[in-house]
Design a protein around this motif. Structure first.
Motif, PDB file in Angstrom:
ATOM      1  N   MET A   1       0.814  -1.200   0.000  1.00 39.75           N
ATOM      2  CA  MET A   1       0.000   0.000   0.000  1.00 39.75           C
ATOM      3  C   MET A   1       0.859   1.266   0.000  1.00 39.75           C
ATOM      4  O   MET A   1       0.718   2.118  -0.862  1.00 39.75           O
ATOM      5  N   VAL A   2       1.758   1.348   0.995  1.00 37.33           N
ATOM      6  CA  VAL A   2       2.645   2.503   1.051  1.00 37.33           C
ATOM      7  C   VAL A   2       3.527   2.548  -0.182  1.00 37.33           C
ATOM      8  O   VAL A   2       3.785   3.617  -0.753  1.00 37.33           O
ATOM      9  N   GLU A   3       3.979   1.363  -0.616  1.00 44.10           N
ATOM     10  CA  GLU A   3       4.842   1.303  -1.793  1.00 44.10           C
ATOM     11  C   GLU A   3       4.122   1.857  -3.028  1.00 44.10           C
ATOM     12  O   GLU A   3       4.736   2.541  -3.867  1.00 44.10           O
ATOM     13  N   ASP A   4       2.841   1.573  -3.146  1.00 44.75           N
ATOM     14  CA  ASP A   4       2.065   2.090  -4.277  1.00 44.75           C
ATOM     15  C   ASP A   4       1.980   3.611  -4.232  1.00 44.75           C
ATOM     16  O   ASP A   4       2.060   4.286  -5.263  1.00 44.75           O
ATOM     17  N   ARG A   5       1.781   4.161  -3.031  1.00 42.54           N
ATOM     18  CA  ARG A   5       1.700   5.624  -2.880  1.00 42.54           C
ATOM     19  C   ARG A   5       3.030   6.274  -3.245  1.00 42.54           C
ATOM     20  O   ARG A   5       3.071   7.313  -3.895  1.00 42.54           O
ATOM     21  N   ARG A   6       4.133   5.657  -2.809  1.00 43.77           N
ATOM     22  CA  ARG A   6       5.466   6.184  -3.159  1.00 43.77           C
ATOM     23  C   ARG A   6       5.630   6.256  -4.674  1.00 43.77           C
ATOM     24  O   ARG A   6       6.053   7.268  -5.225  1.00 43.77           O
ATOM     25  N   ALA A   7       5.315   5.127  -5.343  1.00 43.48           N
ATOM     26  CA  ALA A   7       5.500   5.055  -6.787  1.00 43.48           C
ATOM     27  C   ALA A   7       4.621   6.070  -7.511  1.00 43.48           C
ATOM     28  O   ALA A   7       5.051   6.715  -8.475  1.00 43.48           O
ATOM     29  N   ALA A   8       3.390   6.223  -7.038  1.00 45.51           N
ATOM     30  CA  ALA A   8       2.476   7.163  -7.686  1.00 45.51           C
ATOM     31  C   ALA A   8       2.989   8.597  -7.555  1.00 45.51           C
ATOM     32  O   ALA A   8       2.938   9.374  -8.521  1.00 45.51           O
ATOM     33  N   LEU A   9       3.497   8.959  -6.379  1.00 44.40           N
ATOM     34  CA  LEU A   9       3.997  10.308  -6.190  1.00 44.40           C
ATOM     35  C   LEU A   9       5.250  10.551  -7.021  1.00 44.40           C
ATOM     36  O   LEU A   9       5.435  11.630  -7.599  1.00 44.40           O
ATOM     37  N   ALA A  69      -0.281  12.476   0.058  1.00 43.35           N
ATOM     38  CA  ALA A  69      -1.428  13.127  -0.574  1.00 43.35           C
ATOM     39  C   ALA A  69      -1.056  13.839  -1.862  1.00 43.35           C
ATOM     40  O   ALA A  69      -1.785  13.796  -2.852  1.00 43.35           O
ATOM     41  N   SER A  70       0.075  14.509  -1.869  1.00 43.86           N
ATOM     42  CA  SER A  70       0.476  15.316  -3.020  1.00 43.86           C
ATOM     43  C   SER A  70       1.916  15.739  -2.833  1.00 43.86           C
ATOM     44  O   SER A  70       2.419  15.817  -1.708  1.00 43.86           O
ATOM     45  N   GLN A  71       2.582  16.022  -3.934  1.00 41.44           N
ATOM     46  CA  GLN A  71       3.945  16.561  -3.846  1.00 41.44           C
ATOM     47  C   GLN A  71       3.964  17.945  -3.226  1.00 41.44           C
ATOM     48  O   GLN A  71       5.007  18.431  -2.798  1.00 41.44           O
ATOM     49  N   ASP A  72       2.785  18.587  -3.153  1.00 38.81           N
ATOM     50  CA  ASP A  72       2.693  19.939  -2.589  1.00 38.81           C
ATOM     51  C   ASP A  72       2.114  19.963  -1.179  1.00 38.81           C
ATOM     52  O   ASP A  72       1.929  21.047  -0.616  1.00 38.81           O
ATOM     53  N   ALA A  73       1.815  18.815  -0.607  1.00 42.59           N
ATOM     54  CA  ALA A  73       1.134  18.760   0.684  1.00 42.59           C
ATOM     55  C   ALA A  73       2.071  18.274   1.779  1.00 42.59           C
ATOM     56  O   ALA A  73       2.700  17.214   1.652  1.00 42.59           O
ATOM     57  N   ALA A  74       2.148  19.041   2.857  1.00 40.70           N
ATOM     58  CA  ALA A  74       2.871  18.606   4.044  1.00 40.70           C
ATOM     59  C   ALA A  74       1.998  17.640   4.833  1.00 40.70           C
ATOM     60  O   ALA A  74       0.769  17.667   4.735  1.00 40.70           O
TER      61      ALA A  74
END
Length: 384
Positions: A1-9, A69-74
């Motif tokens: 799950m986390v790995e998918d989020r990393r790849a997507a970002l 969440a986004s490359q622009d979101a802290a």
């Protein structure tokens, strides 16, 4: 799950061109040391009313969504008094600032405001073992960062100290990077960098700046590198609040001292970020809130102490300006607005900062012969 989020970002940043061409090492470092290795098990999400916890073990998908969440979101990692007090900065901003640092292997780095340790980890991946010292004023955060850095196999010295007044022992640093916003650059940072050193820091509520220390060590100067908002320095005075309640607290109940009609629409104050940046530089203690009604855009301005102004749209493209508190802060904003137009409507990246032991000022286009504005002295303003 986390790995998918990393790849997507990673893919989103590639598609948007956010991986810096001059610093290809950053993409490799982020892949080797992803932000989830340095995120606490509890993050905080704004639900429209308050910050609510998102726990990794209770809601792993929600936790991962919040973190990536986004490359622009802290990602908010700490809340104090109902407000964020620490965060993992947006991945795009972290990358942008480290790119501006011009970091090379072997450089000695002072990482200021270490937080959870991710920024120090990425710097250490590039600079090398034992080349990064990270300081954090919050002892709990420092302990957390120390643990995560060690778990990642990184040799980073992590200290609990106030970087505003104290630099780590052991000589000068080639690079200094801060991850919290300051209105004025502590001279301690310039002395720690020394001649030829580079300092990257968030400037107020504006963006981040990269300074280079002069050969004689008596000044540092450089331009705006990127735009973003950051957590403020915990040791400095609290900046004036925005919003209707804050304005009413300064405005009080007395009558306006002056009133006049101005032939200017306030619509640009809603969305012209170049203008808003210029006004922040020229009148740094002015807090501006806007709102729209059937007559147009209105604005409420205050300085956090006594000076206030209210621009009320008249429906014909103009506004009525009311002012009080012994200061004509509305006139100051209008003058700065006119000056910005006369200067050709410059963009934020046209501005820079110069720091010396005696003074600090922002400048436009050139530190030597361009227009200048003194940097905001928050402590003086708070006591005015």
């Amino acid at each position: 799950m986390v790995e998918d989020r990393r790849a997507a970002l990673d893919e989103v940043m590639e598609a948007r061109g956010d991986w810096p061409e001059r610093s290809p090492w950053l993409r490799e470092a982020v892949a080797a040391l992803p932000r989830d290795l340095f995120a606490p098990d509890r993050l905080w999400r704004w639900d429209g009313h308050a910050y609510v916890p998102v726990d990794r073990h209770v809601d792993p998908d929600g936790w991962a969504d919040e973190l990536y969440a986004s490359q622009d979101a802290a990602a908010v990692t700490q809340v104090s008094g109902g407000l964020p007090s620490s965060s993992l900065s947006a991945q795009g901003i972290v990358v942008d600032m480290l790119d501006a640092l011009l970091l090379e292997p072997g450089h000695r780095v002072w990482d200021i405001g270490g937080g959870q340790g991710w920024n120090a980890a990425l710097a250490a991946w590039r600079a090398g073992s034992g080349r990064v010292v990270s300081t954090e004023i919050d002892p709990d955060l420092a302990a957390f960062a120390r643990e995560r850095l060690a778990a990642a196999g990184l040799d980073v010295e992590t200290l609990t100290t106030d970087a505003t007044v104290t630099a780590p022992a052991g000589g000068r640093f080639d690079r200094v990077i801060a991850t919290y916003a300051v209105e004025r650059v502590p001279w301690t940072w310039v002395e720690a960098a020394g001649p030829g050193g580079r300092i990257v820091f968030p400037w107020g509520r504006l963006g981040h700046v990269a300074l280079t220390v002069a050969a004689d060590g008596r000044s540092a100067s450089g331009q705006v590198q990127g735009l973003a908002q950051f957590m403020a320095d915990r040791t400095g005075p609290v900046p004036p609040s925005a919003g209707p309640a804050a304005f009413r607290a300064v405005r009080g109940d007395g009558p306006a001292e002056t009133k006049r009609i101005i032939d200017r629409s306030l619509a640009p104050l809603e969305g012209d970020w170049d203008l808003k940046f210029a006004l922040r530089v020229a009148v740094p203690d002015a807090v501006i809130t806007t709102g729209r009604d059937e007559d147009g855009v209105n604005a409420w301005v205050h300085d956090g102490t006594a000076g206030w102004a209210m621009f009320s749209a008249t429906g014909d493209g103009g506004s009525a300006l009311f002012q009080g508190g012994g200061r004509r802060i509305g006139d100051e904003l209008l003058h700065a607005w006119e000056q910005w137009e006369e200067l050709g409507r410059p963009e934020p990246y046209d501005y820079g900062i110069t720091v010396t032991p005696e003074r600090q000022f922002a400048w436009l286009n050139s530190p030597d012969d361009g227009p200048r504005w003194p940097l905001y002295e928050a402590a003086a303003a708070a006591s005015r």
